[in-house]
Motif scaffolding. Structure first.
Motif, PDB file in Angstrom:
ATOM      1  N   ASP A   1      42.715  29.473 -35.930  1.00  9.31           N
ATOM      2  CA  ASP A   1      41.540  30.316 -35.608  1.00  9.31           C
ATOM      3  C   ASP A   1      41.955  31.614 -35.127  1.00  9.31           C
ATOM      4  OD1 ASP A   1      40.785  27.264 -34.886  1.00  9.31           O
ATOM      5  OD2 ASP A   1      38.984  28.377 -35.364  1.00  9.31           O
ATOM      6  N   VAL A   2      41.096  32.729 -35.723  1.00  5.95           N
ATOM      7  CA  VAL A   2      41.280  33.966 -35.029  1.00  5.95           C
ATOM      8  C   VAL A   2      39.834  34.394 -34.917  1.00  5.95           C
ATOM      9  CG1 VAL A   2      41.887  36.482 -35.639  1.00  5.95           C
ATOM     10  CG2 VAL A   2      43.585  34.589 -35.710  1.00  5.95           C
ATOM     11  N   PHE A   3      39.485  35.003 -33.980  1.00  2.00           N
ATOM     12  CA  PHE A   3      38.224  35.749 -33.742  1.00  2.00           C
ATOM     13  C   PHE A   3      38.374  37.134 -34.135  1.00  2.00           C
ATOM     14  CE2 PHE A   3      37.932  32.055 -31.360  1.00  2.00           C
ATOM     15  CZ  PHE A   3      36.595  31.276 -31.776  1.00  2.00           C
ATOM     16  N   ILE A   4      37.437  37.834 -34.841  1.00  2.00           N
ATOM     17  CA  ILE A   4      37.302  39.216 -34.869  1.00  2.00           C
ATOM     18  C   ILE A   4      35.914  39.594 -34.372  1.00  2.00           C
ATOM     19  CG2 ILE A   4      37.251  40.907 -36.928  1.00  2.00           C
ATOM     20  CD1 ILE A   4      38.505  39.297 -38.877  1.00  2.00           C
ATOM     21  N   ARG A   5      36.250  40.616 -33.440  1.00  2.00           N
ATOM     22  CA  ARG A   5      35.346  41.374 -32.999  1.00  2.00           C
ATOM     23  C   ARG A   5      34.950  42.857 -33.507  1.00  2.00           C
ATOM     24  NH1 ARG A   5      33.168  40.861 -28.042  1.00  2.00           N
ATOM     25  NH2 ARG A   5      35.129  39.373 -27.263  1.00  2.00           N
ATOM     26  N   ILE A   6      33.722  42.940 -33.796  1.00  2.00           N
ATOM     27  CA  ILE A   6      33.088  44.372 -34.353  1.00  2.00           C
ATOM     28  C   ILE A   6      32.305  44.834 -33.273  1.00  2.00           C
ATOM     29  CG2 ILE A   6      32.025  45.648 -36.079  1.00  2.00           C
ATOM     30  CD1 ILE A   6      32.502  43.274 -38.117  1.00  2.00           C
ATOM     31  N   GLU A   7      32.839  46.040 -32.855  1.00  2.00           N
ATOM     32  CA  GLU A   7      32.122  46.765 -31.668  1.00  2.00           C
ATOM     33  C   GLU A   7      30.932  47.249 -32.401  1.00  2.00           C
ATOM     34  OE1 GLU A   7      32.990  46.566 -28.724  1.00  2.00           O
ATOM     35  OE2 GLU A   7      35.214  45.760 -29.059  1.00  2.00           O
ATOM     36  N   ALA A   8      29.669  47.123 -31.625  1.00  2.00           N
ATOM     37  CA  ALA A   8      28.460  47.533 -31.900  1.00  2.00           C
ATOM     38  C   ALA A   8      28.475  48.969 -31.529  1.00  2.00           C
ATOM     39  CB  ALA A   8      27.389  46.727 -31.272  1.00  2.00           C
ATOM     40  N   GLU A   9      29.246  49.943 -31.904  1.00  2.00           N
ATOM     41  CA  GLU A   9      29.260  51.485 -31.732  1.00  2.00           C
ATOM     42  C   GLU A   9      28.036  52.147 -32.222  1.00  2.00           C
ATOM     43  OE1 GLU A   9      33.141  52.844 -32.801  1.00  2.00           O
ATOM     44  OE2 GLU A   9      34.139  51.138 -31.893  1.00  2.00           O
ATOM     45  N   MET A  10      27.634  51.812 -33.458  1.00  2.00           N
ATOM     46  CA  MET A  10      26.314  52.568 -33.886  1.00  2.00           C
ATOM     47  C   MET A  10      25.781  51.132 -34.611  1.00  2.00           C
ATOM     48  SD  MET A  10      26.343  55.681 -36.640  1.00  2.00           S
ATOM     49  CE  MET A  10      27.311  54.674 -37.973  1.00  2.00           C
ATOM     50  N   VAL A  11      24.517  51.324 -34.119  1.00  2.00           N
ATOM     51  CA  VAL A  11      23.479  50.223 -34.767  1.00  2.00           C
ATOM     52  C   VAL A  11      22.206  50.846 -35.299  1.00  2.00           C
ATOM     53  CG1 VAL A  11      22.008  48.152 -34.380  1.00  2.00           C
ATOM     54  CG2 VAL A  11      24.295  48.619 -33.022  1.00  2.00           C
ATOM     55  N   THR A  12      22.119  50.860 -36.716  1.00  2.00           N
ATOM     56  CA  THR A  12      21.153  51.303 -37.512  1.00  2.00           C
ATOM     57  C   THR A  12      20.098  50.244 -37.997  1.00  2.00           C
ATOM     58  OG1 THR A  12      22.355  51.900 -39.396  1.00  2.00           O
ATOM     59  CG2 THR A  12      22.071  53.315 -37.592  1.00  2.00           C
ATOM     60  N   GLY A  13      18.982  50.377 -38.334  1.00  2.00           N
ATOM     61  CA  GLY A  13      18.402  49.439 -38.965  1.00  2.00           C
ATOM     62  C   GLY A  13      16.905  50.054 -39.877  1.00  2.00           C
ATOM     63  N   ARG A  14      16.443  49.379 -40.699  1.00  2.00           N
ATOM     64  CA  ARG A  14      14.978  49.829 -41.297  1.00  2.00           C
ATOM     65  C   ARG A  14      14.391  48.729 -41.655  1.00  2.00           C
ATOM     66  NH1 ARG A  14      16.751  53.391 -46.291  1.00  2.00           N
ATOM     67  NH2 ARG A  14      16.853  51.451 -47.015  1.00  2.00           N
ATOM     68  N   GLU A  15      13.017  49.015 -41.488  1.00  2.00           N
ATOM     69  CA  GLU A  15      12.021  47.823 -42.006  1.00  2.00           C
ATOM     70  C   GLU A  15      11.370  48.123 -43.348  1.00  2.00           C
ATOM     71  OE1 GLU A  15       8.715  45.068 -39.937  1.00  2.00           O
ATOM     72  OE2 GLU A  15       8.740  47.235 -39.618  1.00  2.00           O
TER      73      GLU A  15
END
Lengths: 140, 140
Positions: free
Chosen positions: A118-132
């Protein structure tokens, strides 16, 4: 994101709340100088970073460790032509700290795939964008 | 794609058949030197290229016209931990030929978003790859 297409932008908290609702997202990166995308199941860590679990020798680890990637999740309904999408952009790193690895074995995502080492990969939430997108045939 | 993760690779025909079943996929490209991803509804043309419909002045047209992009679609079921994903990689071009534009106004995808001055984007199906994940708790 696109400004001229009738979507409503969502703030970071709303994005993270939606992200926590879905099991699968897509890692977006570059591979052999071409755009690449891989769907994976994931979970959010307490600091809102995205956690993936894969095999130590996987192509994914080699491709994204130390690199800025995008991670996308969405839900759309074709009947109502509505839905949402969230994109997290940030540096991906393979977790190497033994205590952190131990913690994630207990609390991190399980994998839908068979895993060797097992290896865990972490993606930092440096920029979070979203659209509805709401049903424009009704509201627009 | 990843070779060591228990997925089954699918051939081009199987990929295209699945792609035709879903209304929404994701364009993967580079924007300001960062990986970018945008969900869009789409259809397949008779030559299996992916067709998108957007506004002439949209960020998407500016970002992808003339560029090799990836286009991804998938369906996963969290309950059975199974599903599939397909990635089309190829050059994206805005359709400029008037006859072709006219044909696509009749036969191409409609847009879920309000559009100012329709433009169709074609993504050539130069490389088509796909993977299926079956329920490993049963089969594996």
């Amino acid at each position: 994101m696109l400004k001229n297409d009738g979507f409503r932008s969502m703030d970071r908290q709303e994005c993270l709340r939606l992200l926590a609702k879905v099991p699968v997202g897509r890692v977006v990166y570059t591979r052999h100088a071409l755009p690449a995308v891989l769907p994976v199941n994931f979970s959010l860590d307490t600091d809102s970073s995205v956690l993936l679990r894969t095999s130590a020798g996987s192509d994914l680890v080699r491709a994204v460790d130390g690199v800025v990637v995008a991670f996308e999740a969405d839900e759309f309904d074709a009947g109502s032509r509505s839905g949402w999408s969230v994109v997290v952009t940030g540096r991906a790193t393979a977790v190497t700290d033994p205590d952190e690895h131990e913690r994630l074995l207990r609390t991190g995502p399980s994998s839908w795939m068979p895993i060797q080492q097992d290896v865990f990969i972490r993606i930092e939430a440096e920029m979070v964008t979203g659209r509805e997108l709401t049903d424009l045939r009704v509201t627009g």
